[in-house]
Scaffold this motif. Structure first.
Motif, short mmCIF file in Angstrom:
data_model
loop_
_atom_site.label_atom_id
_atom_site.label_comp_id
_atom_site.label_asym_id
_atom_site.label_seq_id
_atom_site.Cartn_x
_atom_site.Cartn_y
_atom_site.Cartn_z
N GLY A 562 0.82 -1.20 0.00
CA GLY A 562 0.00 0.00 0.00
C GLY A 562 0.85 1.25 0.00
N TYR A 563 0.21 2.40 0.17
CA TYR A 563 0.91 3.67 0.20
C TYR A 563 0.44 4.48 1.41
CZ TYR A 563 2.77 3.04 -4.51
OH TYR A 563 3.45 2.58 -5.60
N THR A 564 1.36 5.21 1.98
CA THR A 564 1.01 6.17 3.01
C THR A 564 1.37 7.56 2.52
OG1 THR A 564 3.16 6.05 4.12
CG2 THR A 564 1.45 4.51 4.85
N LEU A 565 0.65 8.54 2.99
CA LEU A 565 0.91 9.93 2.64
C LEU A 565 1.33 10.66 3.90
CD1 LEU A 565 -2.16 10.61 0.33
CD2 LEU A 565 0.12 9.84 -0.32
N GLU A 566 2.54 11.19 3.88
CA GLU A 566 3.10 11.85 5.06
C GLU A 566 3.27 13.34 4.78
OE1 GLU A 566 7.29 11.86 7.60
OE2 GLU A 566 6.79 10.16 6.32
N ILE A 567 2.75 14.17 5.68
CA ILE A 567 2.89 15.62 5.56
C ILE A 567 4.00 16.08 6.49
CG2 ILE A 567 1.78 17.85 5.91
CD1 ILE A 567 -0.84 16.63 5.20
N ILE A 568 4.95 16.81 5.94
CA ILE A 568 6.04 17.36 6.75
C ILE A 568 6.12 18.86 6.50
CG2 ILE A 568 7.34 15.18 6.72
CD1 ILE A 568 9.20 16.48 4.66
N GLY A 569 6.71 19.57 7.44
CA GLY A 569 6.87 21.01 7.27
C GLY A 569 6.63 21.76 8.56
N ARG A 646 -4.52 6.94 -9.84
CA ARG A 646 -3.39 6.10 -10.22
C ARG A 646 -3.35 4.79 -9.44
NH1 ARG A 646 1.24 7.72 -8.66
NH2 ARG A 646 0.67 9.56 -7.43
N LEU A 647 -3.64 4.88 -8.12
CA LEU A 647 -3.41 3.74 -7.25
C LEU A 647 -4.68 3.08 -6.74
CD1 LEU A 647 -0.56 5.37 -5.11
CD2 LEU A 647 -0.32 3.98 -7.16
N GLY A 648 -5.80 3.79 -6.79
CA GLY A 648 -7.05 3.26 -6.26
C GLY A 648 -7.15 3.47 -4.76
N TYR A 649 -8.38 3.39 -4.25
CA TYR A 649 -8.60 3.58 -2.81
C TYR A 649 -7.88 2.52 -1.99
CZ TYR A 649 -12.35 7.02 -3.44
OH TYR A 649 -13.08 8.14 -3.74
N ASN A 650 -7.89 1.29 -2.48
CA ASN A 650 -7.32 0.21 -1.68
C ASN A 650 -5.83 0.38 -1.43
OD1 ASN A 650 -9.78 -1.06 -1.49
ND2 ASN A 650 -9.47 -2.31 -3.32
N ALA A 651 -5.16 1.10 -2.31
CA ALA A 651 -3.72 1.32 -2.11
C ALA A 651 -3.47 2.21 -0.91
CB ALA A 651 -3.12 1.97 -3.36
N LEU A 652 -4.48 2.95 -0.49
CA LEU A 652 -4.32 3.85 0.65
C LEU A 652 -4.70 3.19 1.96
CD1 LEU A 652 -5.81 7.10 -0.90
CD2 LEU A 652 -3.42 6.44 -0.74
N ILE A 653 -5.20 1.97 1.90
CA ILE A 653 -5.61 1.27 3.11
C ILE A 653 -4.59 0.19 3.42
CG2 ILE A 653 -7.43 -0.07 4.21
CD1 ILE A 653 -9.38 1.17 2.24
N PRO A 654 -3.95 0.23 4.58
CA PRO A 654 -2.94 -0.79 4.90
C PRO A 654 -3.58 -2.15 5.12
CG PRO A 654 -3.41 0.58 6.81
CD PRO A 654 -4.14 1.20 5.66
#
Length: 820
Positions: A562-569, A646-654
């Protein structure tokens, strides 16, 4: 209001209050907000420590200070002790008893200042250190204590046996109920003070008549009642003068289910109030809001010191100058009707609409209470402009021609501009003559008895809808295309008026030296303020960087695929799957799945998070609560849409099999982490699924409420609801009760039963909460479940007294939930 009722109201205003409760209420709101930023004071070992310090240190110091009686010598109370003292005083009978048994007198707050008021506390801290050299003046959440120090001081107050842990637990949810922007408005509080005096006078009347009724306040009255009790000496003196004894404040009942003490008491209070004063007891913006939203983190992301919030103001070449809408909450009731011709047949009801389009408002209908025998109320949000149109309709009872259309009898209007007059008391209740439909009547005009209350205007969220613009199609081309733009696909965003405010495009970068770097992209935009396309963000090495915002969004591939989205700053933010915090559904909202993503900001002002944007990825809408985040919101909306494409919803769910904390109900529990391990300057990992390195709530797979919010029934012969099953399951406590259909059209303001009769069923009366995603983007004009109604109606204030009466009537006479 007849003469007797007017006299009763005027007599109530003569009730003596020795303190400035409007100023005290504002101070209380500020203090409770500060407590809510330190939720370690709601439970656990630090609460135990605070209670010990309050009993063994603060009360003896306060007693010694009051003995001296120095008029100019102010005493500051440590913050944790102030919170325990706050909860202790909210049981005035017990507080008086404890103080008199131990210290021989009531310990007053005279000449004692809140820890939030004092900038220089050196003298007080020195005095504290002399008495308690091993005990710090301020308790820090990261402080650890040894058992030897814990019981070192045994002041007189340590003999108090009152269960302060339970008292704190009962008060910990009160701030959520009153933390609404209009609660600190002077006009709103002045009206609340007048109602509080009427509340006390109602209790006195019951006592004089030997009537034992449990009276329950609405939350505006409850706020003033709490503020009064926080001045214990004045409160005792005022109550003894009025009642001959100290009025008890019973906050031990929290069950709002039908037939329980709180529900019955609020119902009786409503009836008695309306009989005595001739005015409605229910008030817009003062009713029970439902349960507190679930937390997304379980411990602080910031130290509690210093208690400030540094707001970072972002600048960008492409700013979005959007008009700021104002919004009010309205509570509408049709109480009665008169001068109806004898020959008038059919079932009567009143439809309400607005003369001019209102992006926050949906039409609805109400029954007439005197005709139906049921109390129905409509709670909705709208712009404080234009006119509210009321139309009296009649539906034939004919069994021969059941499909005969409804007949219009007459109309009237209420000017919202007039209601917004600064001298208005935020409500109006009177008879309105109807303008007949189709000619002048021979007899007296039909009149409606209408009661309407409203809150002061506050800023509305910014709502935008995403659409794919086809350059060569003139019907979607709101901003003119130029040159090569005519052959490119752009994504536009429309505001609440349907005007395009910005157009964005994600494109590959094909510079000479970077031809082999296919992953490098950029997002450009143009708006009415900046018609020339400008660079707003760049993507390289799996990271999006945004110009004007010192924030980056990083895509990370997990070991599970899957993919995770990390916000930094600079700004600490996280993304969570589903509706979270302020956006959390209050009742039967079936749409709270993976198509929603919530952006949460963490700051010193909101260390447990504040929802600042909601993305509805299915309909392509975004709601942003603050103007400074609008541009960031639309950028994230576009990028999230691109990632999902590009990745679909399932790619965002671990993969939940590889995730710790899975319960049998498929709910992932927060991961515990000690707050002292959190670096307040570190960036926050934010995953689209809500899983990070900290104690962050993982995605919740909710079980939908068992209800059937379906199409509007063809028959208007019954104004009940029609389709909302037996309940909302465990999440709503006692369930949504009632049915769905004619009377409500979103979830009419909340849940029934376990949520305290908070609103109504689902259907057509309150169509939705005004969310742009429901009305514009999805094009939802049906009477199906369109979202939760604006504001909970049936709930009560949460506190009562043994002499008092009634829990608002949230049910009609047939047992169905009335909307509110």
């Amino acid at each position: 209001m007849n003469k007797d009722q007017e006299t009763a109201w005027l007599e109530a205003q003569k009730v003596t209050i020795s303190e400035d409760l409007v100023a005290a209420a504002k101070q209380q709101l500020e203090f409770l907000a500060a407590v809510d930023r330190r939720r370690w004071l709601y439970g656990g070992p630090l609460l135990d420590r605070a209670i010990y310090r309050y009993k063994a240190c603060w009360l003896p110091l306060l007693a010694k200070h009051s003995e001296c009686g120095a008029a100019d010598d102010s005493l500051y109370v440590p913050f944790d002790c102030e919170w325990i003292w706050h909860c202790h005083r909210l049981n005035p009978v017990q507080y008086k008893k404890d103080c008199e048994e131990i210290f021989g007198r009531i310990l007053s707050n005279h000449n004692v200042k809140s820890s939030l008021q004092g900038k220089s506390k050196h003298e007080v801290e020195e005095k504290w250190s002399e008495l308690y050299p091993e005990e710090p003046f301020e308790l820090d959440c990261s402080t650890t204590f040894s058992g030897d120090i814990f019981y070192q001081y045994t002041g007189a107050g340590s003999s108090i046996t009152y269960d302060l842990v339970s008292a704190v637990k009962r008060q910990s949810s009160f701030f959520f109920q009153i933390s609404r922007p209009w609660m600190c408005d002077n006009r709103f509080l002045e009206e609340a003070l007048a109602r509080y005096k009427c509340f006390l006078y109602l209790i006195k009347t019951n006592q004089d008549r030997s009537m034992k009724i449990f009276c329950v306040p609405t939350y505006d009255v409850d706020l003033l009642w709490h503020s009064h009790q926080l001045h214990p000496l004045s409160y005792c003196n005022d109550m003894i003068k009025l009642l001959g004894k100290v009025l008890e404040h019973d906050d031990t009942d929290s069950d709002r289910s039908k037939g329980k003490k709180l529900h019955v008491g609020f119902d009786k209070t409503t009836k008695q109030w309306e009989d005595m004063y001739g005015l409605r007891y229910w008030r817009a913006g003062t009713m029970y809001r439902g349960h507190c939203p679930s937390q997304v983190v379980s411990s602080l992301y910031f130290s509690s010191h210093p208690d400030v919030n540094e707001i970072i103001h972002y600048k960008s070449e492409a700013t979005l100058e959007l008009p700021q809408l104002m919004v009010i909450e309205v509570l509408l009731e049709i109480v009665g009707i008169k001068n109806l011709p004898d020959g008038q047949k059919g079932n009567l009801y009143v439809s309400f609409s607005k003369k001019k389009p209102d992006t926050l408002f949906s039409d609805g209908i109400l029954s007439i209470q005197s005709e139906s025998g049921n109390e129905h109320r409509a709670s909705f949000k709208c712009e404080p402009t234009g006119e509210l149109i009321l139309t009296l309709m009649s539906k034939s009872n004919s069994k021969i021609v059941p499909s005969m259309p409804a007949t219009t009898i007459g109309t009237t209007s209420i000017s919202l501009q007039d209601l917004m007059n600064p001298k208005s008391n935020l409500s109006i209740e009177k008879w309105f003559e109807l303008k007949p439909h189709g000619g002048t009547p021979d007899s007296k005009p039909v009149s409606l008895h209408v009661a309407v209350s409203f809150t002061v205007p506050v800023p509305a969220p910014f709502e935008l809808r995403m659409f794919k613009s086809l350059p060569l199609s003139t019907d979607t081309c709101l901003l003119p295309f130029q040159g090569k733009e005519m052959f490119r696909s752009w994504t536009g965003f429309l505001d609440h008026n349907g005007d395009e405010v910005i157009r964005l495009q994600i494109r590959n970068v094909k510079k000479l030296k970077e031809r082999n770097n296919a992953s490098k992209r950029e997002v450009v935009g143009k708006s009415k303020q900046s018609r020339k396309p400008c660079l707003l963000g760049e993507y390289a090495d799996n990271k999006w960087s945004f110009n004007g915002y010192n924030i980056s969004l990083i895509e990370k591939k997990t070991s599970q695929g899957g993919y995770t989205l990390e916000i930094i700053g600079d700004h600490m933010m996280k993304l969570f799957l589903g509706k979270k915090l302020e956006y959390e559904p209050k009742c039967c909202d079936k749409r709270n799945g993976k198509e929603f993503i919530t952006l949460v900001e963490f700051s010193m002002k909101n260390p447990y998070g504040k929802a600042i944007a909601l993305f509805d990825m299915k309909s392509g809408t975004v709601e942003v609560n603050e103007k400074r985040f609008v541009l960031l919101g639309v950028l994230l909306a576009l990028i999230l849409k691109n990632i999902i494409k590009r990745l679909g919803y399932n790619a965002l769910i671990p993969n939940i099999k590889d995730t710790k904390g899975i319960s049998s109900s498929n709910v992932l529990e927060p991961v515990e982490r000690n707050s002292k391990d959190i670096d307040s300057n570190s960036s926050l990992a934010a995953t689209a699924a809500g899983i990070g390195t900290g104690n962050v709530e993982a995605p919740i797979m909710t079980v939908d409420c068992v209800l059937g919010c379906g199409d509007k029934p063809k028959e208007l012969s019954s104004l009940k609801s029609s389709g909302c099953g037996g309940g909302c399951g465990g999440g709503c406590g006692g369930g949504c009760g009632g049915n769905c259909g004619i009377m409500s059209g979103g979830c009419g303001g909340g849940c029934g039963g376990g949520c305290g009769g908070c609103g109504g069923g689902c259907g057509n009366m309150i169509k939705n909460d005004g969310a742009f995603s429901n009305k514009v983007a999805a094009g939802d004009k049906s009477s199906s479940c369109g979202g939760c109604g604006s504001g909970c109606g049936g709930g009560c204030g949460g506190c009562g007294t043994n002499i008092i009466s009634k829990n608002v009537n949230t049910l009609d006479n047939t047992g169905n939930l009335a909307t509110a």
